[in-house]
Design an enzyme around this catalytic site. Structure first.
Site, short mmCIF file in Angstrom:
data_model
loop_
_atom_site.label_atom_id
_atom_site.label_comp_id
_atom_site.label_asym_id
_atom_site.label_seq_id
_atom_site.Cartn_x
_atom_site.Cartn_y
_atom_site.Cartn_z
N ASP A 28 0.83 -1.22 0.00
CA ASP A 28 0.00 0.00 0.00
C ASP A 28 0.86 1.27 0.00
O ASP A 28 1.98 1.26 0.52
CB ASP A 28 -0.92 -0.02 1.23
CG ASP A 28 -2.07 0.97 1.10
OD1 ASP A 28 -2.35 1.42 -0.03
OD2 ASP A 28 -2.67 1.32 2.13
N GLY A 29 0.31 2.32 -0.57
CA GLY A 29 0.97 3.63 -0.50
C GLY A 29 1.61 4.09 -1.80
O GLY A 29 2.32 5.10 -1.81
N ARG A 32 0.28 7.69 -2.69
CA ARG A 32 0.82 8.74 -1.82
C ARG A 32 2.31 8.94 -2.05
O ARG A 32 2.80 10.05 -1.98
CB ARG A 32 0.53 8.40 -0.35
CG ARG A 32 -0.89 8.77 0.07
CD ARG A 32 -1.28 8.13 1.37
NE ARG A 32 -1.53 6.70 1.17
CZ ARG A 32 -1.57 5.80 2.16
NH1 ARG A 32 -1.37 6.19 3.40
NH2 ARG A 32 -1.82 4.55 1.88
N TRP A 33 3.02 7.85 -2.33
CA TRP A 33 4.46 7.97 -2.63
C TRP A 33 4.65 8.94 -3.80
O TRP A 33 5.51 9.81 -3.77
CB TRP A 33 5.02 6.59 -2.98
CG TRP A 33 6.48 6.60 -3.32
CD1 TRP A 33 7.52 6.38 -2.47
CD2 TRP A 33 7.06 6.85 -4.62
NE1 TRP A 33 8.72 6.48 -3.14
CE2 TRP A 33 8.47 6.78 -4.47
CE3 TRP A 33 6.53 7.14 -5.87
CZ2 TRP A 33 9.35 6.98 -5.52
CZ3 TRP A 33 7.41 7.34 -6.94
CH2 TRP A 33 8.80 7.25 -6.75
N HIS A 45 2.65 3.44 -8.97
CA HIS A 45 2.42 2.01 -9.26
C HIS A 45 3.62 1.43 -10.00
O HIS A 45 4.00 0.29 -9.78
CB HIS A 45 1.13 1.82 -10.05
CG HIS A 45 -0.10 2.23 -9.29
ND1 HIS A 45 -0.33 1.84 -7.99
CD2 HIS A 45 -1.15 3.01 -9.64
CE1 HIS A 45 -1.49 2.35 -7.58
NE2 HIS A 45 -2.00 3.07 -8.55
N SER A 74 -10.83 -6.43 -5.07
CA SER A 74 -12.13 -6.36 -5.75
C SER A 74 -12.78 -4.99 -5.50
O SER A 74 -13.66 -4.58 -6.24
CB SER A 74 -13.03 -7.50 -5.30
OG SER A 74 -12.93 -7.70 -3.92
N GLU A 75 -12.33 -4.30 -4.48
CA GLU A 75 -12.86 -2.96 -4.19
C GLU A 75 -12.13 -1.87 -5.00
O GLU A 75 -12.61 -0.74 -5.10
CB GLU A 75 -12.74 -2.64 -2.69
CG GLU A 75 -13.73 -3.42 -1.82
CD GLU A 75 -13.39 -4.90 -1.67
OE1 GLU A 75 -12.18 -5.23 -1.64
OE2 GLU A 75 -14.32 -5.72 -1.61
N ARG A 79 -11.91 2.88 -8.21
CA ARG A 79 -10.98 3.97 -8.54
C ARG A 79 -11.28 4.52 -9.94
O ARG A 79 -11.97 3.87 -10.73
CB ARG A 79 -9.55 3.44 -8.50
CG ARG A 79 -9.19 3.01 -7.10
CD ARG A 79 -7.73 2.69 -6.99
NE ARG A 79 -7.45 2.33 -5.60
CZ ARG A 79 -6.25 2.37 -5.05
NH1 ARG A 79 -5.22 2.75 -5.78
NH2 ARG A 79 -6.08 2.05 -3.79
N LEU A 139 10.54 -20.50 -4.73
CA LEU A 139 9.52 -19.63 -4.12
C LEU A 139 8.20 -19.74 -4.87
O LEU A 139 8.17 -19.74 -6.11
CB LEU A 139 10.02 -18.17 -4.19
CG LEU A 139 9.02 -17.10 -3.75
CD1 LEU A 139 8.86 -17.11 -2.23
CD2 LEU A 139 9.46 -15.71 -4.21
N ARG A 196 1.74 -4.68 6.17
CA ARG A 196 1.09 -3.62 5.39
C ARG A 196 1.96 -2.39 5.46
O ARG A 196 2.34 -1.96 6.56
CB ARG A 196 -0.31 -3.31 5.90
CG ARG A 196 -0.99 -2.26 4.99
CD ARG A 196 -2.46 -2.06 5.27
NE ARG A 196 -3.05 -1.19 4.26
CZ ARG A 196 -4.28 -1.29 3.81
NH1 ARG A 196 -5.09 -2.21 4.26
NH2 ARG A 196 -4.73 -0.44 2.89
N GLU A 215 1.01 -12.96 12.19
CA GLU A 215 1.54 -11.80 12.91
C GLU A 215 1.40 -10.59 12.00
O GLU A 215 1.85 -10.62 10.86
CB GLU A 215 3.03 -12.01 13.24
CG GLU A 215 3.29 -13.16 14.20
CD GLU A 215 2.72 -12.90 15.59
OE1 GLU A 215 2.72 -11.73 16.03
OE2 GLU A 215 2.27 -13.87 16.23
C1 IPE Z 1 -5.50 -2.58 -0.39
O1 IPE Z 1 -5.14 -1.26 -0.49
C2 IPE Z 1 -5.40 -3.24 -1.74
C3 IPE Z 1 -4.07 -3.34 -2.30
C4 IPE Z 1 -2.94 -3.01 -1.73
C5 IPE Z 1 -4.01 -3.92 -3.61
P1 IPE Z 1 -6.22 -0.09 -0.67
O2 IPE Z 1 -5.44 1.17 -0.78
O3 IPE Z 1 -7.15 -0.42 -1.76
O4 IPE Z 1 -7.02 -0.15 0.71
P2 IPE Z 1 -7.91 0.95 1.44
O5 IPE Z 1 -8.92 1.44 0.44
O6 IPE Z 1 -7.00 2.04 1.88
O7 IPE Z 1 -8.51 0.22 2.60
C1 IPE Z 2 -1.45 0.27 -3.42
O1 IPE Z 2 -1.22 1.63 -3.42
C2 IPE Z 2 -1.68 -0.30 -4.79
C3 IPE Z 2 -3.08 -0.62 -5.10
C4 IPE Z 2 -4.08 -0.56 -4.29
C5 IPE Z 2 -3.35 -1.04 -6.45
P1 IPE Z 2 -2.39 2.67 -3.46
O2 IPE Z 2 -2.75 2.95 -4.87
O3 IPE Z 2 -3.52 2.23 -2.62
O4 IPE Z 2 -1.70 3.95 -2.84
P2 IPE Z 2 -2.36 4.95 -1.78
O5 IPE Z 2 -2.83 4.12 -0.63
O6 IPE Z 2 -3.50 5.63 -2.48
O7 IPE Z 2 -1.27 5.86 -1.41
MG MG Z 3 -3.99 2.47 -0.66
#
Ligand code: IPE
Ligand code: IPE
Ligand code: MG
Length: 253
Positions: A28-29, A32-33, A45, A74-75, A79, A139, A196, A215
């Site tokens: 995640d992130g 924002r990065w 990405h 799936s959510e 976007r 792996l 995470r 964990e």
């Molecule tokens: C979870 O991250 C899904 C992936 C890392 C692929 P999201 O960025 O979609 O999660 P929420 O919306 O912050 O909970």
């Molecule tokens: C995780 O990074 C990748 C996917 C969910 C596809 P994000 O795209 O959720 O990045 P943030 O959380 O918006 O920074």
């Molecule tokens: Mg995210």
């Protein structure tokens, strides 16, 4: 000085680390990065894929057997369409650029998640990657793509209900093993760690059933910044945890 307890020794990276058999990662992130650097989210990405290559390499080098990465939920369909298409193309590009290297490194790839709703050409690509790496014995890289844990459990419940309705399964025979076998992750051990990145502390519908005794390790870095040092810090944290599985654990015994 004599009589004083020895100073605690810090973990030496790579030495004396407990290595998980199965590592799950919520990458995640990325967005924002990129935003922090004045770039478009999609550039985050792209950088995220580099961090993915890195963690695959670290898992191989440190002896992790299974790595499951959450790459599209799936959510995430909610976007903007552009971002969704970009992520889908990135999966295609990753396969094109990395498949040979994965094969060379003896990595077995498995893609979990719903295939309905995906472009048929993407489904073919997924099947092709799985087939071309199926004989590999190193792996196992599990990519959770178009994955949602609640939907996975619903699909498993439907499958078992159909088996019961057809007279092939006694409801009393449904146990944890049967349910596990009906999930996308059938045959995989449960994750020992769920990482995470980006400071968020939630599962966002990732491996809800499978993470029953994982964990959880939350790190503040955004996914593109996750490097070998971050990986070792996670292993150090994990090595200090006392996994009790409902028992009384090693500290008390
Ligand atoms: C979870 O991250 C899904 C992936 C890392 C692929 P999201 O960025 O979609 O999660 P929420 O919306 O912050 O909970
Ligand atoms: C995780 O990074 C990748 C996917 C969910 C596809 P994000 O795209 O959720 O990045 P943030 O959380 O918006 O920074
Ligand atoms: Mg995210």
């Amino acid at each position: 000085m004599a009589g004083e307890p020895a100073a605690s020794v810090d973990f030496v990276p790579g030495v004396g680390l407990k290595i998980p058999r199965h590592l799950g990662v919520i990458m995640d992130g990325n967005g924002r990065w990129a935003q922090k650097r004045g770039k478009r989210r999609t550039e985050g990405h792209v950088e995220g894929v580099k961090a993915l290559r890195g963690i695959v390499e670290h898992c191989i080098n440190y002896g992790v057997d299974y790595l499951t990465v959450f790459s599209f939920s799936s959510e995430n369909w909610s976007r903007p369409q552009d971002e969704v298409s970009f992520i889908f193309n990135l999966l295609r590009r990753f396969v094109a650029s990395d498949l040979q290297r994965l094969i060379r490194n003896n990595v077995k790839v498995r893609i979990i998640g719903a295939r309905q709703g995906l472009d048929p050409s993407l489904v073919r690509l997924i099947e092709d990657v799985e087939a071309k790496t199926s004989a590999n014995t190193g792996l196992t890289l599990v990519v959770a793509f178009n994955y949602g844990s609640k939907a996975e459990i619903v699909a498993a419940a439907r499958h078992l209900a159909r088996e019961v309705a057809a007279g092939r399964l006694d409801p009393e025979a449904i146990d944890e093993q049967r349910i596990g076998d009906a999930l996308y992750t059938a045959g995989l051990p449960d994750p020992d760690i769920i990482i995470r990145t980006s400071g968020e502390q939630r599962l966002s519908n990732f491996l809800l059933w499978q993470a029953a005794y994982a964990e959880f390790i939350f790190v503040d870095e955004h996914w593109p910044d996750f490097n070998e040092a971050s990986f070792v810090r996670v292993l150090e944290t994990y090595s200090r945890r006392d996994r009790r599985f409902g028992g009384i654990g090693t500290a008390a015994s």
